[in-house]
Structure formats: C-alpha cells, structure tokens
Design a protein around this motif. Structure first.
Motif, mmCIF file in Angstrom:
data_model
loop_
_atom_site.group_PDB
_atom_site.id
_atom_site.type_symbol
_atom_site.label_atom_id
_atom_site.label_comp_id
_atom_site.label_asym_id
_atom_site.label_seq_id
_atom_site.Cartn_x
_atom_site.Cartn_y
_atom_site.Cartn_z
ATOM 1 N N ASN A 250 0.832 -1.200 0.000
ATOM 2 C CA ASN A 250 0.000 0.000 0.000
ATOM 3 C C ASN A 250 0.859 1.239 0.000
ATOM 4 N N ARG B 174 0.095 5.527 0.865
ATOM 5 C CA ARG B 174 -0.904 6.523 1.267
ATOM 6 C C ARG B 174 -0.283 7.902 1.147
ATOM 7 N N THR C 229 2.541 7.349 4.267
ATOM 8 C CA THR C 229 3.039 6.032 4.672
ATOM 9 C C THR C 229 3.020 5.091 3.476
ATOM 10 N N SER C 230 3.878 4.080 3.536
ATOM 11 C CA SER C 230 3.803 3.028 2.528
ATOM 12 C C SER C 230 4.316 1.752 3.170
ATOM 13 N N GLU D 101 4.485 -2.940 2.861
ATOM 14 C CA GLU D 101 4.214 -4.184 2.174
ATOM 15 C C GLU D 101 4.246 -5.281 3.227
ATOM 16 N N SER D 102 3.322 -6.227 3.152
ATOM 17 C CA SER D 102 3.391 -7.326 4.108
ATOM 18 C C SER D 102 3.032 -8.648 3.453
ATOM 19 N N ASP D 103 3.709 -9.686 3.899
ATOM 20 C CA ASP D 103 3.455 -11.039 3.416
ATOM 21 C C ASP D 103 2.802 -11.826 4.535
ATOM 22 N N ASN D 104 1.926 -12.715 4.175
ATOM 23 C CA ASN D 104 1.342 -13.585 5.185
ATOM 24 C C ASN D 104 1.018 -14.921 4.553
ATOM 25 N N ASN E 244 1.971 -20.928 10.973
ATOM 26 C CA ASN E 244 2.619 -20.431 9.762
ATOM 27 C C ASN E 244 3.989 -21.078 9.538
ATOM 28 N N GLU F 183 -3.996 0.226 -2.702
ATOM 29 C CA GLU F 183 -3.676 -1.041 -2.046
ATOM 30 C C GLU F 183 -3.762 -2.152 -3.077
#
Lengths: 535, 453
Positions: free
Chosen positions: B36, B38, B46-47, B49-52, B71, B148
């Motif tokens: 994302n 913003r 803000t910016s 990135e997330s992995d899940n 996980n 996003e």
C-alpha cells in the motif's frame, strides 16, 4: 466500514487461533524484551536513524459468541511481533516482523525501517519535526484489574451468556444474540529517548441484542445492552448496588449486571412494538450518558483530531470544521458556557487509559473546550509544533505491533455541571421533550457539521413528566448549534463512561478503543424526525 | 513468496490430512502479499508491504469443532497443529448446528489473477502516486489518496476428499482532490483485477474536475428530488441491501424479506421490474472466487461470501425483473428447510442499459447528480432505511445540463424504496467489487443540509 466509525469485531493483524490456556501463558520476560529492544535501537542508530522506537507487542483476544441456547463461536487468538519506527534523513520509516524473538530479527526490522525512511525522504518537502521527549528509564503500567477474565474458565463465561439469553427468552424476547469481547494488550515500548515502558492493558465488553416480534403485524423491534466497553476485566461483570443508577430503567457505572439488563431489555423490546411513533418536530432532548458518549465521539472527539484538521485523513475519514483559525481566534463558541470538554488518557477504568502512549509520552488530561470556547486539539509529537506546543499530549496509538502508530482519539468527555442537578430535577423543567437512553444509529458528515443519531429507548416528556415510550426517533442537528443548545448538565453524581471498542481510522484501517464520559444533559429545541417507513 | 502453486498447496494439505485422528478434518491454506501507499497534502505519508502465509486446521469430533492455526510447514509443526486442533475440538461445546464437511466439489475456473498486479513493487506504487499528485500540484489542488494491491491464493481440502485452489489479484485506488481554499472537493475510486486497467493520472483528473466544479455550492431546500446516482454513490446502499438478504433471518421474522404471518418474500415482486441483480463468478469484468472461505483477503476475488467450507460459488440470480428469486441459505438453514444451500454474494452485478452517465444527465429535466454517498448507517432494519450524506461533488441538473454545484444533503432512504422509484439505468461499471450502473431515481429523500465540503 467507513472511517471515524465503529468497526465490527476485528482482530489484530497476524492473529493466530490458540487454545484458551495459551492466553494465560506468560509473555517474554521484561529483561529479554529490553535486550531485544536495544538490539533494534542500536541497529537503527548505526544505520543512520536520528530517532527510533520499538514496540514489542503480544495481543490476546477472546470472543464468546452465543445465540439463544447455543454457543455459536469461541475465538481465542494471539498475535506477537515487533514494529520498529525510525526517523532517517528527516523522514519516517517503519517495518514490522511477526514472531521476532532474536536480536538478528530486531536488527533486520530496524535496518528495513531505516532503508524505507531513506527511500521516502526523497519525496519529503520538509523534514519531520519531532517534539522532544524526556526518557523515563525502565517503567511499567498495569490496568488496575481485580479479576483477569482470561483466568475465568471459558465455560463460566459461556454459561453466563446462556443464562442471560434464557432470561431474555423467558421475558418475552423471540431471539437473543449475546457476546463477550475480551482483550489483553501486553506492550513493551522502547525509544532512543531512553524510555522502556512495559504495559499491561485489559478491556472487556459484554453486549447483546434482543429481538421481539409481533407475528400479527410482522413488525420487529430490538433492544441492545446498556453496558459500556471498559478498560477493566471480569470485575466489570461483578456489579455492586452502588454501580447501578435506578430510574425509568437501570443503567450502570463501574459494574454491569447483565442478567438484570437483559431481563429489562426483553420487556422493553416487546413494549416498543406497541409504543407510540414519534411526531416529528422540535423537542428538548434529555440525553443519558449511555447515549451521549457517541454524540461526543463523533461531534467532538473526531473533529478535534489535529491530523484531520490538517488534511491527513481527507481521502477517507475526512477533514474538520474546527479549523486552526477558529482555535487561533480564542473566541470560537463550540458550545454554550455550560459545555466543557476534556481529553484524558489517565481516566481510571477507561478504554484509553495507559501510562505512556505509543511514542513514549506520559499520558495526561487537558482541556479541549472551556466554558464553550475551543481551546485545544489532540496532537502527537510530530504535530504539536503546529499548535505552538513543545510537548505532545500523549495520544499516539497503533492497534498492533504490525501497524504504524499515529494520532488516535484520547478519552474525550463532557465535564459534569458545577451546580447540583439531578436527572429528576432536569426532567421536571422540560415541557415537551424526549429522554433518550442507549446508543443507536449514527451518522455524521466528513467535516463533522451535520449529524443524525438514534438510540435504544425513547421516552416522551410532557410538562415535566415522563408519559410513555416512543419509537421511530432520530434527531438531526449541526455540531455547533447542538452544543450551543445545551442548557443543563447534571452534576458529578451522574458521571458515567460509554465508549467504542472498535473505532476505525486510517488506511489501512486501524481500530482504537476509547471512552467518553458525561452526565445527563439537556438540549433545547432539537429537530426530531420520524424514521418509520413502509416497503 | 507467500503465493504457493496449486501442487505446493495440495502437498501441504495432504500431509495435514494424513495426521488426522479426528472424525473430520479440514485445512484452509492461504497466502497473500499486500502493498500500500498513502498520501495526503500532496506528499506520501506512509507506505508498506506485508506477506502472510497461514494454515488453519479444523478438527471435528461429532458436533464439536476446534481450529488451530500455524505459519510453519515442516512435518513436526503440521502434526503438532493437527493435535492442537483435535485437543481444542474435544474441549469445545457441542454445536447443534454443525454440518458435516462437504465431499469433492466441481468448481468454476474464473480468471481472478493478473500477472501485472502480482508484479507491483514499491517503485510502481511511487510512480502511481506521483502521477496522481503531479497534476494536482500543477493546478494548485491538494490530493490525498490510497492505493492497495493484493495478490493471494486460497486452498481448501478436507478428509472427505474436497480440494479447491484459487489465485487472485486486486488493486483498489481512491483519491480525494480538494481546492486550496477547501471550498471544492472531488473523489474517484476504481478497482480492478488487472492493474493494467488502472491509470492513476486520468482517475485523479476526474476527481480534479469534480473538485473545481463543486466550488461555490448553492443551498437547495431539502426534500424529495430526482437524483442520478453514480455507481460510487449507490454501491454501499446496494451492498448493504444484498448483505441483508439472508433466509434464516427472513424466516425468523426479522428481515426486510420476512413475510407478514411467517415465511419469506421469495417470489414476490419487491422492486421495479427493470431491476435484475445476479452474481456470476465467470464475468470477465468481475471474476470471483469459485468457492467461499480460505482467507487471502480482498473480498470476492479471494473467496468471500459464504463461509469457509468450500461450497461452490455459482451463477445465481438474486432479483429478476423486480422479483426476489433467490435468498442466501447457509448449509444448516438449507438442510432444515430441505432446500439447496446458496452462499451469499461475494460480489454482484446490477443489470443496466446502454446509456452513459452523460446521456442520463441529458435526459433529465430537473434533478441532482450525486457522485458519492458517505457515512451510511442503518436506521431501521425492518424497512432497510439508511441515513448518510452526499460528499465530494453534488450538482443541480436542469434541462439536460449540470447548472451549478449544490451543498451536501443528508438523506434518509431505503434501497428497497429507491429501486421501486427507478426512472432509468445506465451502463454498469465496476465499483467496490461489483458491477453497478448509474441510476436515475425519483423522489429520493434528502432530510437536511450539511455545510461540509
């Protein structure tokens, strides 16, 4: 859901489902957390950060969800990780790592945060101006709870809700849904200012909706709980007689009797089916604190958030009518002379109470509106210079270790009236009015001028007397007009907290829990609409 | 990379199932990468990135179910998590409404994945943001926006032989442009499966035009007006209505679809006969996940609407020529009523016509163009009465032309009443994960004025 609104139950990011017993396991020892935090702070500094903070967070949630005689769901989750925020080259950078438990993980997160800050710095026009903050050393804060709800067997909690459901069904409800939300935030904050704050925060919210149906007409009515979400634990469900406010219906202060409330709710939902539909027009409103908290939240709490005023939330939650020129004028009449709003992150048992905020500022109480005049906003360390302050008010918050902290609403309350006045005395003076208890439908525009609120219970007041129940009631007003129509505020004896357990703001959206206190207050000549329709 | 292939996902799920000692066991494996950026006041705020990647295992003994998540994917961790789910299940209260797991299912194969979206990186986001801010700076306008992007997969398998896999992408962009003096504001919000269709500059130019055109708004008296609702305005009201369609609450007598005296209003004509609303996972503009559940996020593309049990999403007509054709039934309620279960709509299509928005304005003698509605909340669940406000550009139309901007209104209206007061439907466009036409509605109820810009 729209921002500035109340979210449906939400869980912190990266939550994993665990057995209920896991919620009782101790988190990392404080000495380990300090060692990990120092690893991140040192790595950030060595990579060129001029400021860094670390939040090591363990977030525990337990939700018990029932309907009638069934437990529909039991949710137990745990989320653990680390968020590192830095200033490098004058710009913020943030990185987070799930399940970080080693010094290497901490250094990695810090390095990533610094590299993001440096990359984004090229887009910055002016560097971040962070208000100085003294370090507090190694400190701790713990919510003053008596009974940790996570230690109460889950069966006991489920049984309490099922017993409540049964009481509702026995007293005329056709359907009942009840929930118990429990949260424990175990947060460790450390910063290059020299603060290491270990904090243990608890929240609880028992709530329900009962539905009564009239099969002849096909109509249905509901009544929701008059409980408040609180910064407490299971002790909130162990009500003393002194926690009860008697009157047309019983309301609650620092302790809640769910069996008593649900019994009343079932009867009242049924009573609503045959209640008189309100005649639209101008009425004096007598608003109970179980209702007013939401009007305060939307029309005072949100517009006085400095980031909204400045335009940082323009794309989502919106901006604010309470612009800086109004504050600078020192004579902007936000409300009548009786209206005093204060923000307070230290209020005992409130949702927002904490020792230090999420950027290491000691919490405090401050005035927002004094004798009706706008005097201040809610601001954090990189904003306070804009309002000529040198010290943050301490209202920075992130809903998870994985979220960036930003300005969030403090507990914002309407101060009690200084002259002795009871609710009964207030009602005696009302010729034509509606007494509203509980919060209902709510909507406000993106600059917080025009709003509409419903409620749970509405009573018609005629010539100083409550004459019966009303339904289909909502009131519409304009923030400034409304608070200037405030003609009476009950005294401290009636002061109670209400609140939002899941208040949404930001993109990506973050949840915040916040309380709002008030005493019963009277508003003159407010526009009431009738909401009944035929489809 | 948290995006596993179908075979990689199947291997993990098969391994999980091999450890089971429960009566039934299911595994939901999902992964996503979300990025994302913003911005506000013409600068990035803000910016990230997330992995899940996570696996949820549900074990069942009789009617007692327990879920545990993990996980880590080595054999020992998987087995430990199966045991934990079984332990939780044994201690769980019995769920009298538990439905046995589904056997193998046939799933559709919609094109929910676009490579271009999966390849979005921080440079792409920064450029997209620059393209939005740059034209605003040049015209002394202020932009605030958010983009996003999500790439995800979802796989489900159970001990009865069911297996499903889907991979999806989505990009959602929104921008608010305000004039420097704060007297004008405009908004645009497209969403796509394929980011190749997104142009943040031209999207921002739409918001800029609305911001400039909405300056010096005049106050009109509140009341009933003919309105043209752009899809960005009507989407949330329609979504709320679709989410309120549920057979159980209708049968229980606490829904707008409850029939006086009992039962539901399925089969009744509740709307104008031009109203047809359906779901089609195979629609090329709005491809949807072929089954419910499994996580991954991002709404219908990733498997929203209809639980996590792998019930197939099929083409379903909800409202046909104004008649309530189908109401979502959970598996439990369908079993009780002896009908086929229907998962709730993950995204829907409102059938429209060929008129453009401009054509609709041209054909309007007097009316109000509403470009966005905001802070919509339920007032009465019985009639689906909602309240909210217009925002970011509201205009008065006379003799087929936009005459002047008007101040924002608060409305109190039910989508059921609104879809009975239908005058015309335009060409549907994607909005909020649905396909919605601009709509001309008579007697739309505005109850008060707002000073907000």
């Amino acid at each position: 859901m729209g921002a500035g609104s109340l979210l449906l139950p939400s869980l912190p990011a990266f939550s994993r489902t665990v057995a209920p017993e896991a919620l009782l396991e101790p988190g990392l020892d404080v000495s380990v957390k300090k060692r990990l935090a120092d690893a991140a702070l040192n790595a950030a500094k060595s990579k060129g950060a001029t400021y860094a903070d670390v939040r090591i967070g363990r977030y525990l949630n337990q939700f018990v969800i029932t309907r009638e005689d069934k437990v529909e769901n039991l949710i137990n989750t745990e989320s653990f990780g680390v968020g590192v925020r830095v200033i490098a080259d004058g710009c913020w950078g943030f990185a987070a790592i799930v399940d970080a438990r080693s010094e290497t993980d901490m250094a990695k997160a810090a390095e990533k945060a610094v590299s993001i800050a440096k990359a984004n710095a090229t887009l910055m026009k002016t560097p971040v101006q962070l208000a100085p903050q003294k370090g507090f050393g190694e400190v701790s804060w713990k919510a003053p709870i008596k009974t940790n709800a996570f230690e109460v067997p889950i069966k006991e909690k489920a049984d309490l809700l099922l017993t409540a459901n049964s009481a509702a069904l026995k007293n005329g409800a056709n359907f009942v849904n009840s929930q118990l939300f429990l949260v424990n935030e175990q947060k460790y904050f450390a910063s290059t200012d020299g603060t290491y704050a270990d904090q243990d925060i608890h929240r609880i919210w028992p709530t329900f909706t009962v539905t009564a149906i009239d099969p002849k007409t096909g109509k249905f009515e509901t009544r929701q709980a008059l409980s408040a979400p609180m910064g407490m634990s299971y002790d909130y469900l162990q009500a003393n007689p002194t926690d009860k406010i008697t009157g047309i219906t019983t309301r609650y202060n620092m302790g809640y009797d769910i069996l008593e409330d649900i019994t009343a709710a079932a009867k009242q939902a049924k009573q609503k089916l045959s209640a008189k539909s309100v005649e639209a027009g101008k009425y004096d409103l007598v608003l109970d604190p179980s209702h007013t908290w939401l009007t305060i939240h939307e029309s005072v709490g949100h517009p006085l958030e400095l980031d909204r005023v400045l335009g940082y939330e323009a794309n989502f939650a919106g901006t604010s009518f309470a612009t800086l020129d109004k504050w600078e004028s020192k004579n902007f009449q936000y409300g009548s002379k009786l209206v005093n709003f204060f923000a307070d992150k230290t209020q005992p048992n409130s949702l927002g109470a904490v020792g230090w905020d999420d950027e290491g500022v000691e919490t405090q109480r401050w005035d927002l509106v004094k004798d009706g005049i706008l005097v201040n906003y809610q601001a954090i360390r990189d904003q306070v210079h804009i309002i000529g302050e040198t010290h943050s008010q301490g209202c920075c918050y992130a809903d998870s270790w994985s979220s960036v902290q930003f300005q969030r609403m403090a507990n914002v309350s309407l101060a009690a009236g200084k002259t002795p006045l009871s609710v009964a005395e207030m009602i005696k003076d009302v010729e034509k009015g509606v007494y509203i208890i509980g919060d209902g439908s709510f909507s406000i525009d993106q600059q917080r001028y025009n709003f509409q609120f419903g409620g749970q219970l509405f009573y018609e007041i005629k010539n100083g007397q409550i004459v019966g129940m009303l339904k289909d009631v909502a009131y519409q007003s304009n923030t400034r007009e409304f608070w200037n129509s405030c003609v009476a505020v009950c005294d401290q004896r009636d002061f109670r907290l209400g609140g939002a357990f899941f208040d949404g703001k930001g993109q990506p959206m973050q949840s915040n829990a916040v309380s709002h206190g008030s005493t019963t207050a009277r508003f003159k000549g407010v526009n009431v609409i009738n909401t009944a329709r035929k489809i | 990379m948290p995006i596993l292939s179908k075979e990689e996902a199947r291997q993990i799920i098969d391994k999980v199932l091999s450890f089971s000692k429960a009566d039934e066991l299911s595994a939901n494996l999902s992964g996503s990468r979300r990025g994302n950026i913003r911005y506000a006041r013409n600068a990035v705020s803000t910016s990230g990135e997330s992995d899940n990647l996570s696996l949820a295992i549900t074990a069942v003994f009789g009617k007692k179910a327990g879920t545990a998540t993990i996980n880590e994917f080595d054999n020992a961790s998987l087995e430990k998590t199966v045991r934990r789910a079984e332990e939780i299940a044994r201690l769980a209260p019995e769920n009298p409404e538990y439905m046995p797991m589904l056997g193998p299912q046939q799933y559709l194969d919609p094109q929910t994945f676009a490579d271009s979206t999966a390849k979005i990186d921080p440079d792409f986001r920064a450029q997209a943001t620059f393209d939005s801010i740059d034209p605003c700076r040049k015209k002394n306008l202020t932009a605030a926006g958010y983009m996003e992007d999500t790439t995800g997969f979802s796989a489900i398998g159970n001990s009865k032989g069911l297996f499903g896999y889907n991979k999806a992408t989505n990009v959602d962009f929104s921008v608010t442009v305000r004039t420097a003096d704060g007297t004008g504001s405009g908004y645009a919000r497209p969403d796509f499966t394929d980011v190749g269709k997104l142009n943040t500059r031209s999207t921002t130019e739409v918001a800029m035009q609305k911001a400039l055109a909405s300056v010096n708004a005049r106050a009109l008296e509140p009341g009933k007006y003919t309105v043209i609702l752009e899809p960005t305005a009507s989407v949330e009201l329609l979504q709320n209505m679709m989410r309120s369609m549920d057979a159980r609450s209708a049968d229980e007598g606490r829904s707008f679809l409850s029939k006086k005296g009992g039962g539901t209003r399925q089969g009744e004509r509740l709307f104008d006969e031009r109203v047809t609303i359906y779901t089609d996972p195979m629609n090329s503009e709005l491809p949807l996940s072929p089954f419910g559940g499994g996580g991954g996020g991002g709404g219908g593309r990733f498997g929203g609407g209809g639980g996590n049990d792998g019930l197939p999403q099929e083409k379903t007509t909800w409202i046909e020529n104004g008649v309530v054709k189908n109401i979502p039934h959970s598996r439990y309620w369908a079993d009780k009523k002896g009908v086929k279960p229907i998962p709730g709509p993950a995204g829907f299509i409102v059938q429209g016509g060929n008129q453009s928005l401009l054509d609709m304005i041209k054909g309007t003698e007097k009316g109000i163009l509403v470009t966005r509605l905001w802070y919509i909340r339920a007032v009465d669940p019985q009639t689906l009465l909602y309240t909210g406000l217009t925002r970011d550009g509201t205009f008065y139309i006379e003799n087929g032309q936009i005459k002047f901007p008007v101040k924002n209104f608060r409305f109190n209206e039910s989508p059921v009443i609104m879809l009975n007061n239908l005058e015309a439907l335009g060409k549907p466009v994607r909005s909020g994960g649905n396909l919605i036409p601009p709509m001309k509605i008579r007697d739309f109820t505005f109850t008060s004025l707002s000073d907000a810009v």
